[in-house]
Design a protein around this motif. Structure first.
Motif, PDB file in Angstrom:
ATOM      1  N   VAL A 189       0.835  -1.201   0.000  1.00  0.00           N
ATOM      2  CA  VAL A 189       0.000   0.000   0.000  1.00  0.00           C
ATOM      3  C   VAL A 189       0.874   1.257   0.000  1.00  0.00           C
ATOM      4  N   GLU A 190       0.326   2.330  -0.513  1.00  0.00           N
ATOM      5  CA  GLU A 190       0.991   3.632  -0.433  1.00  0.00           C
ATOM      6  C   GLU A 190       0.241   4.480   0.588  1.00  0.00           C
ATOM      7  N   LYS A 191       0.958   4.954   1.597  1.00  0.00           N
ATOM      8  CA  LYS A 191       0.357   5.733   2.668  1.00  0.00           C
ATOM      9  C   LYS A 191       0.849   7.175   2.617  1.00  0.00           C
ATOM     10  N   GLU A 192      -0.035   8.090   2.940  1.00  0.00           N
ATOM     11  CA  GLU A 192       0.356   9.495   3.092  1.00  0.00           C
ATOM     12  C   GLU A 192       0.580   9.774   4.569  1.00  0.00           C
ATOM     13  N   ILE A 193       1.768  10.240   4.890  1.00  0.00           N
ATOM     14  CA  ILE A 193       2.143  10.491   6.285  1.00  0.00           C
ATOM     15  C   ILE A 193       2.392  11.984   6.466  1.00  0.00           C
ATOM     16  N   SER A 194       1.685  12.574   7.406  1.00  0.00           N
ATOM     17  CA  SER A 194       1.848  13.998   7.694  1.00  0.00           C
ATOM     18  C   SER A 194       2.824  14.173   8.852  1.00  0.00           C
ATOM     19  N   ILE A 195       3.889  14.917   8.611  1.00  0.00           N
ATOM     20  CA  ILE A 195       4.900  15.140   9.645  1.00  0.00           C
ATOM     21  C   ILE A 195       5.276  16.621   9.697  1.00  0.00           C
ATOM     22  N   GLU A 196       5.694  17.050  10.867  1.00  0.00           N
ATOM     23  CA  GLU A 196       6.230  18.406  11.023  1.00  0.00           C
ATOM     24  C   GLU A 196       7.738  18.291  11.180  1.00  0.00           C
ATOM     25  N   LYS A 197       8.477  18.989  10.354  1.00  0.00           N
ATOM     26  CA  LYS A 197       9.932  18.850  10.390  1.00  0.00           C
ATOM     27  C   LYS A 197      10.622  20.173  10.106  1.00  0.00           C
ATOM     28  N   SER A 198      11.911  20.195  10.386  1.00  0.00           N
ATOM     29  CA  SER A 198      12.730  21.370  10.098  1.00  0.00           C
ATOM     30  C   SER A 198      13.114  21.352   8.626  1.00  0.00           C
ATOM     31  N   VAL A 199      12.960  22.507   7.971  1.00  0.00           N
ATOM     32  CA  VAL A 199      13.341  22.642   6.563  1.00  0.00           C
ATOM     33  C   VAL A 199      14.174  23.918   6.417  1.00  0.00           C
ATOM     34  N   PRO A 200      14.996  24.011   5.362  1.00  0.00           N
ATOM     35  CA  PRO A 200      15.785  25.234   5.172  1.00  0.00           C
ATOM     36  C   PRO A 200      14.884  26.457   5.046  1.00  0.00           C
ATOM     37  N   CYS A 201      15.285  27.519   5.670  1.00  0.00           N
ATOM     38  CA  CYS A 201      14.524  28.767   5.628  1.00  0.00           C
ATOM     39  C   CYS A 201      14.483  29.293   4.187  1.00  0.00           C
ATOM     40  N   PRO A 202      13.280  29.550   3.644  1.00  0.00           N
ATOM     41  CA  PRO A 202      13.192  30.035   2.264  1.00  0.00           C
ATOM     42  C   PRO A 202      13.688  31.471   2.090  1.00  0.00           C
ATOM     43  N   GLU A 203      13.718  32.237   3.187  1.00  0.00           N
ATOM     44  CA  GLU A 203      14.145  33.634   3.097  1.00  0.00           C
ATOM     45  C   GLU A 203      15.654  33.770   2.927  1.00  0.00           C
ATOM     46  N   CYS A 204      16.403  32.910   3.603  1.00  0.00           N
ATOM     47  CA  CYS A 204      17.869  33.034   3.558  1.00  0.00           C
ATOM     48  C   CYS A 204      18.540  31.837   2.906  1.00  0.00           C
ATOM     49  N   GLY A 205      17.731  30.876   2.422  1.00  0.00           N
ATOM     50  CA  GLY A 205      18.306  29.708   1.776  1.00  0.00           C
ATOM     51  C   GLY A 205      19.054  28.795   2.727  1.00  0.00           C
ATOM     52  N   GLY A 206      18.732  28.873   4.017  1.00  0.00           N
ATOM     53  CA  GLY A 206      19.378  28.017   5.008  1.00  0.00           C
ATOM     54  C   GLY A 206      20.686  28.556   5.552  1.00  0.00           C
ATOM     55  N   LYS A 207      21.090  29.755   5.124  1.00  0.00           N
ATOM     56  CA  LYS A 207      22.380  30.318   5.577  1.00  0.00           C
ATOM     57  C   LYS A 207      22.271  30.974   6.945  1.00  0.00           C
ATOM     58  N   GLY A 208      21.076  31.398   7.321  1.00  0.00           N
ATOM     59  CA  GLY A 208      20.903  32.099   8.593  1.00  0.00           C
ATOM     60  C   GLY A 208      20.998  33.607   8.446  1.00  0.00           C
ATOM     61  N   ALA A 209      21.469  34.054   7.296  1.00  0.00           N
ATOM     62  CA  ALA A 209      21.565  35.487   6.999  1.00  0.00           C
ATOM     63  C   ALA A 209      21.095  35.703   5.572  1.00  0.00           C
ATOM     64  N   LYS A 210      20.375  36.794   5.354  1.00  0.00           N
ATOM     65  CA  LYS A 210      19.831  37.031   4.015  1.00  0.00           C
ATOM     66  C   LYS A 210      20.937  37.325   3.020  1.00  0.00           C
ATOM     67  N   ASN A 211      21.983  38.033   3.486  1.00  0.00           N
ATOM     68  CA  ASN A 211      23.102  38.385   2.610  1.00  0.00           C
ATOM     69  C   ASN A 211      24.376  37.698   3.097  1.00  0.00           C
ATOM     70  N   SER A 212      25.166  37.225   2.145  1.00  0.00           N
ATOM     71  CA  SER A 212      26.425  36.571   2.497  1.00  0.00           C
ATOM     72  C   SER A 212      27.368  37.514   3.224  1.00  0.00           C
ATOM     73  N   SER A 213      27.212  38.814   2.955  1.00  0.00           N
ATOM     74  CA  SER A 213      28.092  39.812   3.597  1.00  0.00           C
ATOM     75  C   SER A 213      27.831  39.915   5.094  1.00  0.00           C
ATOM     76  N   ASP A 214      26.693  39.381   5.553  1.00  0.00           N
ATOM     77  CA  ASP A 214      26.355  39.413   6.979  1.00  0.00           C
ATOM     78  C   ASP A 214      26.980  38.252   7.746  1.00  0.00           C
ATOM     79  N   ILE A 215      27.700  37.382   7.050  1.00  0.00           N
ATOM     80  CA  ILE A 215      28.381  36.252   7.695  1.00  0.00           C
ATOM     81  C   ILE A 215      29.871  36.576   7.745  1.00  0.00           C
TER      82      ILE A 215
END
Length: 388
Positions: free
Chosen positions: A146-172
Motif C-alpha cells: 500500500v501507499e500511505k500518506e504520512i503527515s509530519i512536522e519537520k525542520s526545513v531550510p529557511c526560504p528567506e535566507c536559503g538556510g544560511k541564517g543570513a539574508k546576505n552573504s556579507s552578513d556572515i
C-alpha cells in the motif's frame, strides 16, 4: 521520494560477488566520490554515503544474508548512522586502505575527522535528526502492499535566507575570537614547560563564523518548522515491528547539511476473524453436524475474497484444510507466499426440542453412529492427542 537502490547495484557487483570483489568495488567508489575530492558536490557526497551504506551491509556476512533473503526491509536499522558526520566510517576506510589515512584526502576532516594528518580548518557537515513515525496497516493492506500518506512536522531550510541564517552573504563574518578555526588555544606555563590546550570557541560555537545580521524569518538558525505530507510505498508482506527507512525525509540540518531520514515503523491491526503467524494465515470454520456427516461445500474468508472449500463426508471436528498460496507474500518476494489453514469445528447443539431428541435417540444404538475409528481415523485422533 525515490526508493533505495539495490546495494549490489550501488557497488556495481553481481549478487554472487566475493568479499574481495565487494571490497575492491567500494574502495574504488570511496576514492572517486569522497567529498574532499569533490568539494561542494552534493551528488558526489550522496553517492559516497550510499556506497558506504552498501558496503557496511554486504561486507558483513550476517547482514548480507538477511539482505539477500529479505532485501532492505531485512536490514533496516543495521546501516551506519551518519549523525554528527561520517566519522564512524573510520574503521571501514582504514581497513580498505591499510590504515593509511591522515593526509591523502586532507585527513577527511570535513566528515568529522578520519585521521589527524591535516591541520587546515574543515567546514563541519551537520546531519539532521531522524523522524520516527508509526503506521497502522490492515491485513488486507499488508497482503497487497500500500501507499500511505504520512503527515509530519519537520525542520526545513529557511526560504528567506536559503538556510544560511543570513539574508546576505556579507552578513556572515569570520569569528574574530578564533579567526575562523572554531577553536581557541590556551597556553599554560608549568614547571615541565608550556602546555597547549584547545577548546570550542564560545563566541561562534565552533562554527568559525558569526552572523552579524540574522535572518528575521528563522532567527539565524537557517531552519524553520513546516508540516509536510510524505507518500510512502510499503511493500507487501511486512510484519509488525519492521522499520522502513525513507532517506532524506527527516529533519533538515543547519548550514545546509545532510537531511535526516524518515523511519516508518509498521503496526498491524488485528483482523476480526483471521489470525497471522509469519506468512501463514489461520481461520476456524464452524459447520453443522449434518454437514460434517453428509459433506458439502462452505465459504471461508480469504484476503482476496471469499473462497469455497469442500467438506468431505464424515469430516471430524479439528480437521485442517490447507489452502496453498492463500497466505501472505514475503517482503520483496523472497521466499514465496504463505498458505491459509482452515480448521473445521463441528457445532454440537446444547438445546434440542422433543422431536429432535427423539430423532437423535433413535440413532444412539445405530451401528453407523458408534465410534469405530479406522486406521486413518486413529492417525487423525493421535495427532489431536499431541495437541494436549
Amino acid at each position: 521520494m525515490a526508493s533505495k537502490r539495490d546495494y549490489y547495484e550501488v557497488l556495481g557487483v553481481s549478487k554472487g560477488a566475493s568479499a574481495d570483489e565487494i571490497k575492491k568495488a567500494y574502495r574504488k567508489l570511496a576514492v572517486k566520490y569522497h567529498p574532499d575530492k569533490n568539494p561542494g558536490d552534493k551528488e558526489a557526497e550522496e553517492k559516497f554515503k550510499e556506497a558506504a551504506e552498501a558496503y557496511s551491509i554486504l561486507s558483513d556476512p550476517d547482514k548480507k544474508a538477511k539482505y539477500d533473503q529479505f532485501g532492505h526491509a531485512g536490514v533496516d536499522g543495521a546501516a551506519p548512522d551518519f549523525s554528527g558526520g561520517f566519522g564512524n566510517l573510520n574503521d571501514i576506510l582504514n581497513d580498505l586502505f591499510g590504515g593509511a589515512f591522515g593526509g591523502g584526502f586532507g585527513g577527511f576532516g570535513g566528515f568529522g575527522g578520519f585521521g589527524g594528518g591535516s591541520q587546515r580548518q574543515q567546514q563541519r557537515v551537520y546531519r539532521g535528526r531522524d523522524i520516527r513515525v508509526r503506521v497502522k496497516l490492515t491485513l488486507e493492506e499488508i497482503a497487497r502492499g500500500v501507499e500511505k500518506e504520512i503527515s509530519i512536522e519537520k525542520s526545513v531550510p529557511c526560504p528567506e535566507c536559503g538556510g544560511k541564517g543570513a539574508k546576505n552573504s556579507s552578513d556572515i563574518k569570520t569569528c574574530p575570537s578564533c579567526n575562523g578555526t572554531g577553536q581557541v588555544q590556551r597556553v599554560t606555563n608549568t614547571f615541565l614547560g608550556q602546555t597547549v590546550t584547545y577548546s570550542t570557541c564560545q563566541q561562534c560555537g565552533g562554527e568559525g563564523k558569526i552572523i552579524t545580521n540574522p535572518c528575521r524569518n528563522c532567527g539565524g538558525s537557517g531552519l524553520i518548522r513546516k508540516r509536510e505530507t510524505i507518500k510512502v510505498k510499503i511493500p507487501a508482506g511486512v510484519e509488525a515491528g519492521m522499520q522502513l527507512t525513507i532517506q532524506g525525509e527527516g529533519h533538515a540540518a543547519k548550514n545546509n547539511g545532510i537531511n535526516g531520514d524518515l523511519l516508518v515503523v509498521i503496526e498491524e491491526q488485528e483482523h476480526p476473524e483471521i489470525k497471522r503467524e509469519g506468512n501463514n494465515l489461520y481461520y476456524t470454520k464452524v459447520i453443522s453436524l449434518p454437514d460434517a456427516i453428509l459433506g458439502g461445500e462452505t465459504e471461508v474468508p480469504c484476503i482476496d475474497g471469499n473462497y469455497r472449500i469442500k467438506i468431505e463426508p464424515g469430516t471430524q471436528s479439528g480437521t485442517v484444510v490447507r489452502l496453498r498460496g492463500k497466505g501472505l507474500p514475503t517482503v520483496n518476494g523472497y521466499g514465496g507466499t504463505g498458505d491459509m489453514y482452515v480448521k473445521i469445528a463441528v457445532w454440537i447443539p446444547k438445546k434440542l426440542g422433543k422431536d429432535e431428541k427423539s430423532l437423535i435417540e433413535s440413532l444412539r444404538n445405530n451401528d453407523a453412529f458408534k465410534p469405530n475409528p479406522s486406521k486413518e481415523d486413529k492417525s487423525f485422533f493421535d495427532k489431536l492427542k499431541d495437541l494436549f
